[in-house]
Motif scaffolding. Structure first.
Motif, short mmCIF file in Angstrom:
data_model
loop_
_atom_site.label_atom_id
_atom_site.label_comp_id
_atom_site.label_asym_id
_atom_site.label_seq_id
_atom_site.Cartn_x
_atom_site.Cartn_y
_atom_site.Cartn_z
N THR A 21 0.77 -1.29 0.04
CA THR A 21 -0.05 0.13 0.04
C THR A 21 0.80 1.28 -0.08
N ALA A 22 2.08 1.22 0.53
CA ALA A 22 3.03 2.20 0.61
C ALA A 22 3.33 2.54 -0.96
N ASP A 23 3.81 1.55 -1.61
CA ASP A 23 4.00 1.80 -3.30
C ASP A 23 2.76 2.53 -3.86
N PHE A 87 -6.83 11.49 1.04
CA PHE A 87 -7.54 10.59 0.01
C PHE A 87 -6.59 9.63 -0.63
N PRO A 88 -5.35 9.97 -1.18
CA PRO A 88 -4.64 8.97 -1.82
C PRO A 88 -4.15 7.65 -0.96
N ARG A 89 -4.14 7.92 0.20
CA ARG A 89 -3.77 6.95 1.46
C ARG A 89 -4.75 6.01 1.35
N LEU A 90 -6.14 6.61 1.42
CA LEU A 90 -7.35 5.78 1.47
C LEU A 90 -7.60 4.99 0.12
N TYR A 95 -7.08 -1.26 -1.83
CA TYR A 95 -6.46 -1.83 -2.65
C TYR A 95 -5.67 -3.06 -1.93
N ALA A 96 -5.52 -2.88 -0.46
CA ALA A 96 -4.69 -3.62 0.09
C ALA A 96 -5.20 -5.30 0.21
N GLY A 97 -6.29 -5.48 0.12
CA GLY A 97 -6.49 -6.85 -0.10
C GLY A 97 -5.98 -7.67 -1.30
N LEU A 98 -6.47 -6.83 -2.37
CA LEU A 98 -5.83 -7.35 -3.54
C LEU A 98 -4.23 -7.40 -3.89
N LEU A 99 -3.62 -6.46 -3.27
CA LEU A 99 -2.22 -6.58 -3.37
C LEU A 99 -1.70 -7.80 -2.51
#
Length: 180
Positions: A21-23, A87-90, A95-99
């Motif tokens: 998610t950091a990427d 907002f960009p962090r949200l 997409y965390a689960g997909l990643l």
């Protein structure tokens, strides 16, 4: 290969990584700061915040002290830039689960384009599909040409084996894409 059929010096760069998610956050922030749509969005946030802030100052100055309406308007003015920052962090967290399900990603970059392979998929991205890129401290981010630059390919620098591959990758991208 160049136009004379001679292999390019930086023929191929391989990356192996897990997307985080950091990427994604770093990529969205880079896209927002380097594309016309992202820059327009900043102006819209400013335009939305300015009336709230102006009204809160006017009510505070022309009233008999700070009123609840002034505080509410000031809070509204502050909420706009806070939203812009969060907002960009949200988006990335969505997409965390997909990643996580994607697992290990392998990418090969050469003068024909980028091939990205995961356990379940293989995708080839030609240079015309994402004709520009930007670089951050940790990533190369290829961007599509649509107005919002919705299509992105994120290539984390940590994915290369040899630090010299970062320069080789940058050279390939510079030859084939427009740097923003």
């Amino acid at each position: 290969m160049d136009t004379n059929g001679v292999p390019a010096v930086d023929a191929n760069v391989r990356l192996v990584y897990r997307a985080t998610t950091a990427d994604l956050t770093e990529a969205v922030l880079a896209r927002n700061s380097r594309t016309p749509a992202g820059r327009r969005r900043k102006w819209v946030y400013t335009a939305l915040a300015a009336p709230f802030l102006a009204l809160s100052v006017l009510f505070a100055l022309w009233g008999d002290g700070v009123r609840p309406v002034s505080i509410g308007l000031a809070a509204g003015a502050l909420s706009v830039p806070v939203t812009a920052l969060v907002f960009p962090r949200l988006q990335a967290r969505a997409y965390a689960g997909l990643l996580e399900k994607t697992g290990e990603i392998r990418a090969a970059v050469d003068d024909s384009g980028v091939r990205v392979t995961t356990a379940d998929t293989e995708t080839s991205i030609g240079w015309t599909a994402q004709p520009s890129y930007t670089e951050t401290d940790g990533l190369f981010v290829m961007l599509s040409a649509d107005k919002q630059s919705v299509g992105m390919t994120v290539l984390p620098k940590r994915g290369v084996r040899d630090p010299a591959d970062i320069d080789r990758l940058r050279n390939i991208l510079d030859r084939n894409l427009t740097r923003l």
